[in-house]
Scaffold this motif. Structure first.
Motif, PDB file in Angstrom:
ATOM      1  N   ARG A   8       0.834  -1.198   0.000  1.00 30.75           N
ATOM      2  CA  ARG A   8       0.000   0.000   0.000  1.00 30.75           C
ATOM      3  C   ARG A   8       0.875   1.256   0.000  1.00 30.75           C
ATOM      4  N   LYS A   9       1.901   1.243   0.824  1.00 32.00           N
ATOM      5  CA  LYS A   9       2.782   2.398   0.938  1.00 32.00           C
ATOM      6  C   LYS A   9       3.570   2.619  -0.360  1.00 32.00           C
ATOM      7  N   ASP A  10       4.025   1.535  -0.997  1.00 32.42           N
ATOM      8  CA  ASP A  10       4.757   1.661  -2.260  1.00 32.42           C
ATOM      9  C   ASP A  10       3.888   2.303  -3.344  1.00 32.42           C
ATOM     10  N   VAL A  11       2.636   1.862  -3.436  1.00 32.81           N
ATOM     11  CA  VAL A  11       1.730   2.419  -4.447  1.00 32.81           C
ATOM     12  C   VAL A  11       1.432   3.879  -4.126  1.00 32.81           C
ATOM     13  N   TYR A  12       1.169   4.184  -2.875  1.00 29.50           N
ATOM     14  CA  TYR A  12       0.862   5.563  -2.475  1.00 29.50           C
ATOM     15  C   TYR A  12       2.044   6.487  -2.738  1.00 29.50           C
ATOM     16  N   LYS A  13       3.277   6.027  -2.461  1.00 30.01           N
ATOM     17  CA  LYS A  13       4.465   6.847  -2.715  1.00 30.01           C
ATOM     18  C   LYS A  13       4.591   7.167  -4.194  1.00 30.01           C
ATOM     19  N   TYR A  14       4.422   6.150  -5.029  1.00 32.22           N
ATOM     20  CA  TYR A  14       4.538   6.373  -6.468  1.00 32.22           C
ATOM     21  C   TYR A  14       3.446   7.327  -6.951  1.00 32.22           C
ATOM     22  N   LEU A  15       2.229   7.116  -6.477  1.00 28.45           N
ATOM     23  CA  LEU A  15       1.113   7.967  -6.889  1.00 28.45           C
ATOM     24  C   LEU A  15       1.355   9.414  -6.481  1.00 28.45           C
ATOM     25  N   PHE A  16       1.838   9.646  -5.266  1.00 27.66           N
ATOM     26  CA  PHE A  16       2.091  11.016  -4.826  1.00 27.66           C
ATOM     27  C   PHE A  16       3.251  11.638  -5.604  1.00 27.66           C
ATOM     28  N   GLN A  17       4.293  10.856  -5.859  1.00 32.97           N
ATOM     29  CA  GLN A  17       5.457  11.371  -6.563  1.00 32.97           C
ATOM     30  C   GLN A  17       5.081  11.817  -7.981  1.00 32.97           C
ATOM     31  N   GLU A  18       4.339  10.986  -8.700  1.00 39.25           N
ATOM     32  CA  GLU A  18       4.017  11.280 -10.095  1.00 39.25           C
ATOM     33  C   GLU A  18       2.731  12.095 -10.250  1.00 39.25           C
ATOM     34  N   GLY A  19       1.764  11.883  -9.390  1.00 40.84           N
ATOM     35  CA  GLY A  19       0.480  12.560  -9.520  1.00 40.84           C
ATOM     36  C   GLY A  19      -0.493  11.808 -10.399  1.00 40.84           C
ATOM     37  N   VAL A  20       0.004  10.857 -11.160  1.00 40.55           N
ATOM     38  CA  VAL A  20      -0.827  10.024 -12.028  1.00 40.55           C
ATOM     39  C   VAL A  20      -0.360   8.579 -11.910  1.00 40.55           C
ATOM     40  N   LEU A  21      -1.254   7.666 -12.274  1.00 35.60           N
ATOM     41  CA  LEU A  21      -0.922   6.245 -12.230  1.00 35.60           C
ATOM     42  C   LEU A  21      -1.746   5.547 -13.303  1.00 35.60           C
ATOM     43  N   PHE A  22      -1.186   4.542 -13.916  1.00 38.34           N
ATOM     44  CA  PHE A  22      -1.919   3.776 -14.918  1.00 38.34           C
ATOM     45  C   PHE A  22      -1.780   2.300 -14.616  1.00 38.34           C
ATOM     46  N   ALA A  23      -2.693   1.520 -15.168  1.00 34.55           N
ATOM     47  CA  ALA A  23      -2.605   0.061 -15.062  1.00 34.55           C
ATOM     48  C   ALA A  23      -3.382  -0.551 -16.209  1.00 34.55           C
ATOM     49  N   GLU A  24      -2.808  -1.564 -16.813  1.00 33.95           N
ATOM     50  CA  GLU A  24      -3.522  -2.306 -17.840  1.00 33.95           C
ATOM     51  C   GLU A  24      -4.609  -3.130 -17.179  1.00 33.95           C
ATOM     52  N   LYS A  25      -5.728  -3.299 -17.869  1.00 34.79           N
ATOM     53  CA  LYS A  25      -6.816  -4.088 -17.292  1.00 34.79           C
ATOM     54  C   LYS A  25      -6.491  -5.574 -17.471  1.00 34.79           C
ATOM     55  N   ASP A  26      -5.518  -6.019 -16.708  1.00 36.64           N
ATOM     56  CA  ASP A  26      -5.113  -7.419 -16.686  1.00 36.64           C
ATOM     57  C   ASP A  26      -4.894  -7.786 -15.222  1.00 36.64           C
ATOM     58  N   PHE A  27      -5.861  -8.460 -14.654  1.00 37.40           N
ATOM     59  CA  PHE A  27      -5.824  -8.774 -13.227  1.00 37.40           C
ATOM     60  C   PHE A  27      -4.813  -9.865 -12.891  1.00 37.40           C
ATOM     61  N   ASN A  28      -4.269 -10.537 -13.898  1.00 41.81           N
ATOM     62  CA  ASN A  28      -3.339 -11.643 -13.659  1.00 41.81           C
ATOM     63  C   ASN A  28      -1.877 -11.262 -13.851  1.00 41.81           C
ATOM     64  N   LEU A  29      -1.590 -10.004 -14.167  1.00 39.13           N
ATOM     65  CA  LEU A  29      -0.188  -9.587 -14.303  1.00 39.13           C
ATOM     66  C   LEU A  29       0.510  -9.731 -12.957  1.00 39.13           C
ATOM     67  N   PRO A  30       1.652 -10.402 -12.919  1.00 36.61           N
ATOM     68  CA  PRO A  30       2.320 -10.602 -11.620  1.00 36.61           C
ATOM     69  C   PRO A  30       2.921  -9.326 -11.043  1.00 36.61           C
ATOM     70  N   LYS A  31       3.340  -8.383 -11.928  1.00 37.07           N
ATOM     71  CA  LYS A  31       3.947  -7.140 -11.444  1.00 37.07           C
ATOM     72  C   LYS A  31       3.390  -5.959 -12.229  1.00 37.07           C
ATOM     73  N   HIS A  32       3.218  -4.859 -11.529  1.00 36.13           N
ATOM     74  CA  HIS A  32       2.831  -3.617 -12.191  1.00 36.13           C
ATOM     75  C   HIS A  32       4.067  -3.058 -12.903  1.00 36.13           C
ATOM     76  N   PRO A  33       3.924  -2.474 -14.094  1.00 38.10           N
ATOM     77  CA  PRO A  33       5.098  -1.996 -14.834  1.00 38.10           C
ATOM     78  C   PRO A  33       5.887  -0.892 -14.130  1.00 38.10           C
ATOM     79  N   GLU A  34       5.251  -0.047 -13.333  1.00 35.31           N
ATOM     80  CA  GLU A  34       5.945   1.065 -12.685  1.00 35.31           C
ATOM     81  C   GLU A  34       6.307   0.762 -11.230  1.00 35.31           C
ATOM     82  N   VAL A  35       5.408   0.099 -10.503  1.00 38.98           N
ATOM     83  CA  VAL A  35       5.657  -0.249  -9.103  1.00 38.98           C
ATOM     84  C   VAL A  35       5.989  -1.736  -9.089  1.00 38.98           C
ATOM     85  N   ASP A  36       7.278  -2.062  -9.158  1.00 39.08           N
ATOM     86  CA  ASP A  36       7.711  -3.442  -9.396  1.00 39.08           C
ATOM     87  C   ASP A  36       7.382  -4.406  -8.263  1.00 39.08           C
TER      88      ASP A  36
END
Length: 186
Positions: A8-36
């Protein structure tokens, strides 16, 4: 869904740092491309929660979610992550580099000629001589039949209405039937 505090903290840090966040609509991806360190599903679910609390706005296009922090979201993340008020997301920062402008015309276009055209292209014709459709020239009315308007308004295709010559259409008394047995030609 249970999400670890570290994720939760890793995602929140990235979101605050960039101000934007994206994700492909693939619920089975093992890792998010930006938040590894986090799976794609965790990012989507956290942002779904933020969206319901109106801390982000969501856009969806071409199988990708895009989330943008709102002012309330910035305040919430500042409080959650203990960030001072002088630190802002990258989307809120002013650009320090000057805007680059090309030649006066801009782009890769060659300079204008006296006649108003560009490069090898001849200038546009004014007044309607010989132009195509929408150029103010030409006769749109009867372009298929040599200019003579057809009787009946010119709608449709094939032979004109009332032409009783033998042709490729069904006989006059034909009643189509869509069940068994075919049509009824009289």
């Amino acid at each position: 869904m249970l999400i670890s505090k570290k994720d939760r903290k890793d995602v929140y840090k990235y979101l605050f740092q960039e101000g934007v966040l994206f994700a492909e609509k693939d619920f089975n991806l093992p890792k998010h491309p930006e938040v590894d360190t986090v799976s794609n599903l965790v990012v989507i679910k956290l942002m779904q929660s933020f969206k319901s609390r109106e801390l982000v706005t969501e856009r969806f296009a071409w199988r990708h979610y895009y989330w943008f922090l709102t002012d309330e979201g910035i305040e919430y993340l500042r409080e959650y992550l203990n960030i001072p008020s002088d630190v802002v997301p990258n989307t809120m920062k002013k650009s320090t580099r000057p805007l680059e402008r090309g030649p006066q015309g801009g782009g890769d276009r060659p300079p204008r000629r006296e006649g108003g055209g560009y490069g090898d292209r001849p200038p546009r014709r004014e007044g309607g001589e010989g132009g195509g459709f929408g150029r103010g020239g030409g006769d749109r009315g009867g372009y298929r039949d040599g200019g003579a308007p057809r009787e009946g308004g010119g709608f449709g295709r094939g032979r004109p209405a009332g032409d009783d010559k033998a042709g490729g259409s069904a006989p006059a008394g034909y009643q189509p039937s869509f069940g068994r047995g075919g049509g009824n030609a009289s």
